[in-house]
Scaffold this motif. Structure first.
Motif: not given
Length: 124
Positions: A23-36, A77-86
């Motif tokens: 459960c943490a990996a998707p958000f960790y990956t999202a943070t890294l990508l947003a920082c790039m 979220k601090s890195a700027g990702i957008r979070l959606l829920m189905c």
């Protein structure tokens, strides 16, 4: 400018409380990508929709001595990702219990459209 700059990346998350180590990996990956400088959207689907509930993500840990999943959501979220829920058809959602980090409740049709439009789609 890196290769990820301006790219739109969609991360579809299906893991939830039954698989906390995932459960943490998707958000960790999202943070890294947003920082790039990538534009990152994380879409919670299936069991992962439970991660949008404060009572779940505040008490769910990917590692025994680690941070709760909410910590990783907040970093993303601090890195700027957008979070959606189905929004699952016929399922009543208690919106008062949802985390403030959630940007939108979306439909499966919106997910399908994003899959077609985004530069890269990851499932984590």
């Amino acid at each position: 400018m890196s290769d990820t700059a301006s790219q739109r990346i969609l991360i579809v998350v299906n893991s939830g409380p039954s698989t906390p180590a995932r459960c943490a990996a998707p958000f960790y990956t999202a943070t890294l990508l947003a920082c790039m400088d990538a534009q990152v959207t994380v879409f919670l689907s299936g069991e992962a929709t439970q991660l949008a509930q404060a009572e779940v993500c505040d008490k769910l840990y990917a590692a025994a001595d680690g941070e709760p999943v909410r910590h990783f959501i907040q970093q993303a979220k601090s890195a700027g990702i957008r979070l959606l829920m189905c929004r699952a058809p016929g399922v009543v959602i208690n919106e008062q219990g949802l985390i403030p980090e959630l940007d939108e409740i979306a439909s499966g049709g919106e997910l399908a459209q994003m899959i077609l439009e985004y530069d890269k789609v990851l499932t984590l």
